[in-house]
Design a protein around this motif. Structure first.
Motif, PDB file in Angstrom:
ATOM      1  N   GLN A 183      -8.979  -0.569  43.839  1.00 61.06           N
ATOM      2  CA  GLN A 183      -9.117   0.853  44.146  1.00 61.06           C
ATOM      3  C   GLN A 183     -10.528   1.322  43.793  1.00 61.06           C
ATOM      4  OE1 GLN A 183      -6.526   2.637  45.433  1.00 61.06           O
ATOM      5  NE2 GLN A 183      -7.359   4.704  45.431  1.00 61.06           N
ATOM      6  N   GLY A 184     -11.042   0.811  42.688  1.00 62.22           N
ATOM      7  CA  GLY A 184     -12.402   1.159  42.291  1.00 62.22           C
ATOM      8  C   GLY A 184     -13.439   0.587  43.242  1.00 62.22           C
ATOM      9  N   ILE A 185     -13.229  -0.643  43.700  1.00 67.75           N
ATOM     10  CA  ILE A 185     -14.173  -1.259  44.645  1.00 67.75           C
ATOM     11  C   ILE A 185     -14.288  -0.430  45.912  1.00 67.75           C
ATOM     12  CG2 ILE A 185     -14.492  -3.209  46.221  1.00 67.75           C
ATOM     13  CD1 ILE A 185     -13.518  -5.055  44.064  1.00 67.75           C
ATOM     14  N   PHE A 186     -13.153  -0.112  46.528  1.00 70.46           N
ATOM     15  CA  PHE A 186     -13.200   0.629  47.784  1.00 70.46           C
ATOM     16  C   PHE A 186     -13.753   2.035  47.582  1.00 70.46           C
ATOM     17  CE2 PHE A 186     -10.273  -2.671  49.289  1.00 70.46           C
ATOM     18  CZ  PHE A 186     -10.809  -2.913  50.548  1.00 70.46           C
ATOM     19  N   ASN A 187     -13.395   2.662  46.460  1.00 70.36           N
ATOM     20  CA  ASN A 187     -13.947   3.997  46.219  1.00 70.36           C
ATOM     21  C   ASN A 187     -15.462   3.939  46.058  1.00 70.36           C
ATOM     22  OD1 ASN A 187     -13.593   6.937  45.529  1.00 70.36           O
ATOM     23  ND2 ASN A 187     -14.602   6.213  43.675  1.00 70.36           N
ATOM     24  N   GLN A 188     -15.970   2.934  45.351  1.00 65.62           N
ATOM     25  CA  GLN A 188     -17.419   2.843  45.198  1.00 65.62           C
ATOM     26  C   GLN A 188     -18.101   2.542  46.528  1.00 65.62           C
ATOM     27  OE1 GLN A 188     -19.243  -0.425  43.050  1.00 65.62           O
ATOM     28  NE2 GLN A 188     -20.674   0.966  42.028  1.00 65.62           N
ATOM     29  N   VAL A 189     -17.465   1.713  47.366  1.00 63.02           N
ATOM     30  CA  VAL A 189     -18.018   1.428  48.691  1.00 63.02           C
ATOM     31  C   VAL A 189     -18.121   2.717  49.502  1.00 63.02           C
ATOM     32  CG1 VAL A 189     -17.520   0.322  50.908  1.00 63.02           C
ATOM     33  CG2 VAL A 189     -17.314  -0.991  48.793  1.00 63.02           C
ATOM     34  N   PHE A 190     -17.072   3.528  49.494  1.00 63.47           N
ATOM     35  CA  PHE A 190     -17.103   4.797  50.223  1.00 63.47           C
ATOM     36  C   PHE A 190     -18.122   5.752  49.604  1.00 63.47           C
ATOM     37  CE2 PHE A 190     -13.179   3.452  52.228  1.00 63.47           C
ATOM     38  CZ  PHE A 190     -13.198   4.109  53.449  1.00 63.47           C
ATOM     39  N   TRP A 191     -18.138   5.824  48.275  1.00 54.94           N
ATOM     40  CA  TRP A 191     -19.082   6.721  47.594  1.00 54.94           C
ATOM     41  C   TRP A 191     -20.519   6.341  47.922  1.00 54.94           C
ATOM     42  CZ3 TRP A 191     -23.021   6.403  44.025  1.00 54.94           C
ATOM     43  CH2 TRP A 191     -23.416   7.607  43.420  1.00 54.94           C
ATOM     44  N   ASN A 192     -20.834   5.061  47.874  1.00 50.36           N
ATOM     45  CA  ASN A 192     -22.174   4.618  48.242  1.00 50.36           C
ATOM     46  C   ASN A 192     -22.473   4.925  49.704  1.00 50.36           C
ATOM     47  OD1 ASN A 192     -23.617   3.527  46.015  1.00 50.36           O
ATOM     48  ND2 ASN A 192     -22.273   1.743  45.992  1.00 50.36           N
ATOM     49  N   GLY A 193     -21.436   4.804  50.557  1.00 50.43           N
ATOM     50  CA  GLY A 193     -21.621   5.097  51.976  1.00 50.43           C
ATOM     51  C   GLY A 193     -22.016   6.538  52.225  1.00 50.43           C
ATOM     52  N   THR A 194     -21.445   7.469  51.460  1.00 48.68           N
ATOM     53  CA  THR A 194     -21.811   8.878  51.634  1.00 48.68           C
ATOM     54  C   THR A 194     -23.238   9.155  51.167  1.00 48.68           C
ATOM     55  OG1 THR A 194     -20.904   9.485  49.463  1.00 48.68           O
ATOM     56  CG2 THR A 194     -19.424   9.629  51.364  1.00 48.68           C
ATOM     57  N   HIS A 195     -23.836   8.213  50.430  1.00 46.28           N
ATOM     58  CA  HIS A 195     -25.218   8.348  49.978  1.00 46.28           C
ATOM     59  C   HIS A 195     -26.160   7.436  50.764  1.00 46.28           C
ATOM     60  CE1 HIS A 195     -22.979  10.096  46.609  1.00 46.28           C
ATOM     61  NE2 HIS A 195     -24.078  10.707  46.251  1.00 46.28           N
TER      62      HIS A 195
ATOM     63  N   THR B 123     -10.088  -2.676  33.561  1.00 42.75           N
ATOM     64  CA  THR B 123      -9.575  -2.656  34.931  1.00 42.75           C
ATOM     65  C   THR B 123      -8.959  -1.331  35.348  1.00 42.75           C
ATOM     66  OG1 THR B 123      -9.204  -5.037  34.961  1.00 42.75           O
ATOM     67  CG2 THR B 123      -7.885  -3.715  36.472  1.00 42.75           C
ATOM     68  N   TYR B 124      -8.060  -0.781  34.533  1.00 42.00           N
ATOM     69  CA  TYR B 124      -7.306   0.393  34.962  1.00 42.00           C
ATOM     70  C   TYR B 124      -8.092   1.697  34.811  1.00 42.00           C
ATOM     71  CZ  TYR B 124      -3.425  -2.851  35.160  1.00 42.00           C
ATOM     72  OH  TYR B 124      -2.612  -3.911  35.479  1.00 42.00           O
ATOM     73  N   ILE B 125      -9.218   1.638  34.146  1.00 38.25           N
ATOM     74  CA  ILE B 125     -10.072   2.821  34.044  1.00 38.25           C
ATOM     75  C   ILE B 125     -11.136   2.816  35.134  1.00 38.25           C
ATOM     76  CG2 ILE B 125     -11.714   4.042  32.541  1.00 38.25           C
ATOM     77  CD1 ILE B 125     -10.168   3.150  30.159  1.00 38.25           C
ATOM     78  N   VAL B 126     -11.457   1.635  35.660  1.00 38.37           N
ATOM     79  CA  VAL B 126     -12.506   1.503  36.673  1.00 38.37           C
ATOM     80  C   VAL B 126     -12.363   2.492  37.831  1.00 38.37           C
ATOM     81  CG1 VAL B 126     -13.299  -0.024  38.536  1.00 38.37           C
ATOM     82  CG2 VAL B 126     -13.269  -0.849  36.191  1.00 38.37           C
ATOM     83  N   PRO B 127     -11.179   2.642  38.466  1.00 39.25           N
ATOM     84  CA  PRO B 127     -11.098   3.562  39.608  1.00 39.25           C
ATOM     85  C   PRO B 127     -11.528   4.985  39.283  1.00 39.25           C
ATOM     86  CG  PRO B 127      -9.145   2.184  39.518  1.00 39.25           C
ATOM     87  CD  PRO B 127      -9.892   1.947  38.241  1.00 39.25           C
ATOM     88  N   HIS B 128     -11.247   5.446  38.071  1.00 37.84           N
ATOM     89  CA  HIS B 128     -11.538   6.835  37.691  1.00 37.84           C
ATOM     90  C   HIS B 128     -13.025   7.066  37.436  1.00 37.84           C
ATOM     91  CE1 HIS B 128      -7.230   7.933  37.092  1.00 37.84           C
ATOM     92  NE2 HIS B 128      -7.140   6.621  36.993  1.00 37.84           N
ATOM     93  N   LEU B 129     -13.798   6.006  37.289  1.00 36.54           N
ATOM     94  CA  LEU B 129     -15.234   6.125  37.038  1.00 36.54           C
ATOM     95  C   LEU B 129     -16.072   5.545  38.162  1.00 36.54           C
ATOM     96  CD1 LEU B 129     -15.283   5.040  33.265  1.00 36.54           C
ATOM     97  CD2 LEU B 129     -15.673   7.356  34.145  1.00 36.54           C
ATOM     98  N   SER B 130     -15.435   5.157  39.268  1.00 40.59           N
ATOM     99  CA  SER B 130     -16.127   4.369  40.295  1.00 40.59           C
ATOM    100  C   SER B 130     -16.973   5.177  41.264  1.00 40.59           C
ATOM    101  CB  SER B 130     -15.091   3.548  41.084  1.00 40.59           C
ATOM    102  OG  SER B 130     -14.097   4.393  41.645  1.00 40.59           O
TER     103      SER B 130
END
Length: 531
Positions: free
Chosen positions: A38-50, A425-432
């Protein structure tokens, strides 16, 4: 609407599916059970918006350069070398409006729910409303659908909607839509061409549209070969050094292999292929039964279902590893469209067999599928209902977990949004939603200035590992490793312990220890009994 009871039933079931899955997946996220992907995909999307499309330091930590060469993760690493997923760009505008990991959770549930609606339209092309409705209700009650929907966001969640849409376009002879969706299916990820190839195979062997089927097979096979052998290696060596070996390494004696090497290995070692295909036989029969159960085992009698699902099944059956045969993980969704479309075609040829007695049996099969879904506890979504282990006993209650959630959040609030961070692991999505993040206990990454630096903050949830370590070796090792690393960092004064609450440790680089947090950490360690 009420004059069309079958359509009304589908809409009600789809709405229930959407609401329940959304509640459960959001609860899973907010109680810190969403994990690394969940963190990987969120960071990919977040980077995409930048403007940094498909870049991810989290993905980099899984790359062959890090795993095999011992290098540090890079913030500018392009994930396209691991998985080629341009279809994700379709949803980037939505994420830009609502930039949050929660957006991806809502998107996934929406995609699967919409796929069921399209399935109903596809079924209605052949079947009367009551029978079409039963097929659709089976979709929403299938373990192979619910399990992947309740998991972390994944790219394969697009497959059912795209494939059902493609098949509906084919039935309606809307060929421009057919080819558009064929391209989108290929764009989902590098191996989604297997699903499209299977559809082409069906069109050829069924003699319905042999020329189109041959074109589909040629397009999908050529695309996969070109992508995995020429395009993806431009980004990294992951496809040949890691993924091919991890999944299909039994067909080669080399330490790295291309898709062509693996195909040749299968051809030149048929005994390995046959052995892998049927072993372990019991688990593979169970896997097929899981797909067939919500449809009252009709797909087992449908030649069309076998033809369309053949190559996705082969892709799963010919891999090594146990997780591939878990019907609640994302790969099962690649089999779902063929199984359901084949069922529709079977019922189109046997409509008189839809008798009240069989309907009651069918309803019982759907209920049984729902029961198995609940008891399988996909992605620990029902952790507060289903114990993870009976002997030894491992169970986390809802009040217990929510108390822990507030302790984590009190520490997360101390981490600036632009700081580099390492997290368990389980905190990564919330900080990604940031440029620089890696998974603890790693602490170094290569930044945009090409410099290897230590992260500013590290946060580790040892309480989570402590709950599960009595039954799971991996959690036990992570608990030991986490305690060792934290103590080393504190003793070396490289990082200071600035916060501690309920087994969650917060460290900051170059900062003195907080005395009360240090004392609480020392007392907590005394309570840990590693089995």
């Amino acid at each position: 609407m009420r004059q069309q009871p079958s359509l009304w039933l589908v809409i009600k079931v789809a709405s229930i599916f959407f609401v329940l899955c959304l509640i459960l997946t959001l609860h899973r996220y907010y109680t810190f059970y969403a994990s690394f992907d969940q963190g990987i995909f969120n960071q990919v999307f977040w980077n995409g918006t930048h403007g940094r499309f498909f870049q991810s330091s989290l993905s980099s930590s899984l790359s062959t350069n890090v795993v095999h060469n011992g290098e540090v993760p890079e913030v500018f690493y392009h994930r396209l070398g691991q998985h080629f997923t341009p279809a994700l760009l379709l949803w980037l505008p939505l994420y830009a409006l609502f930039p949050s990991p929660v957006t991806l959770t809502v998107l996934q549930v929406t995609l699967i729910t919409a796929a069921g609606i399209v399935l109903y339209a596809l079924a209605r092309h052949y079947l009367e409303p009551p029978l079409a409705a039963m097929v659709t209700v089976s979709f929403y009650g299938a373990n192979a659908v619910i399990g992947p929907t309740l998991s972390n966001f994944h790219d394969i969640s697009q497959i059912p909607l795209f494939v059902f849409g493609l098949l509906l376009a084919m039935e309606k002879r809307k060929w421009w839509i057919f080819w558009l969706l064929a391209v989108l299916i290929l764009a989902v990820r590098e191996d989604s061409g297997v699903v499209l190839f299977s559809i082409g195979f069906y069109l050829v062997v069924s003699k319905r549209f042999p020329r189109i089927g041959l074109a589909v097979c040629t397009l999908s096979f050529s695309y996969m070969l070109l992508l995995t052998n020429a395009i993806m290696p431009l980004f990294s060596e992951d496809i040949s050094r890691r993924f091919m070996i991890e999944r299909f390494g039994q067909y080669t004696d080399e330490e790295e292999a291309t898709t062509l090497d693996i195909i040749w290995g299968m051809i030149s070692h048929p005994e390995r292929l046959i052995g892998q295909l049927f072993s372990p036989l019991g688990k593979k029969i169970s896997y097929l039964s899981g797909h067939f159960l919500p449809l009252a085992f009709v797909p087992a009698a449908s030649a069309s279902a076998w033809a369309i699902a053949l190559f996705p099944l082969l892709q799963i059956f010919l891999q090594q590893g146990e997780s591939r045969l878990a019907i609640t993980i994302r790969y099962a969704l690649t089999v779902v469209p063929g199984v359901f479309y084949g069922t529709i075609l079977w019922w189109a040829n046997h409509p008189k067999r839809f008798k009240p007695s069989f309907r009651r049996f069918w309803v019982g099969c759907i209920c049984l599928s729902l029961f198995f879904t609940l008891t399988s506890n996909p992605s620990r979504t029902f952790y507060f209902v289903i114990p993870d282990s009976i002997q030894p006993w491992v169970y986390v209650s809802l009040p217990q977990q929510w108390h822990h959630v507030w302790q984590i959040r009190s520490l997360l609030s101390q981490i600036p949004s632009d700081a580099s961070v390492a997290a368990t692991t389980y905190i990564v999505p919330h900080l990604s939603s940031r440029r620089e993040i890696i998974r603890f206990p790693a602490l170094q990454l290569r930044n945009d200035r090409q410099q290897v630096v230590n992260v500013d903050y590290a946060i580790a949830d040892l309480w989570q590992f402590q709950q599960y370590q009595v039954a799971f070796d991996s959690d036990r090792e992570l608990l030991k490793q986490g305690m060792t690393v934290i103590n080393q960092l504190i003793n070396s004064q490289e990082y200071g312990l600035i916060g501690f609450a309920d087994g969650v440790v917060l460290l900051q680089k170059g900062t003195p220890n907080n005395p009360s947090a240090t004392n609480a950490w020392a007392e907590y360690q005394k309570t840990i009994q590693i089995s």
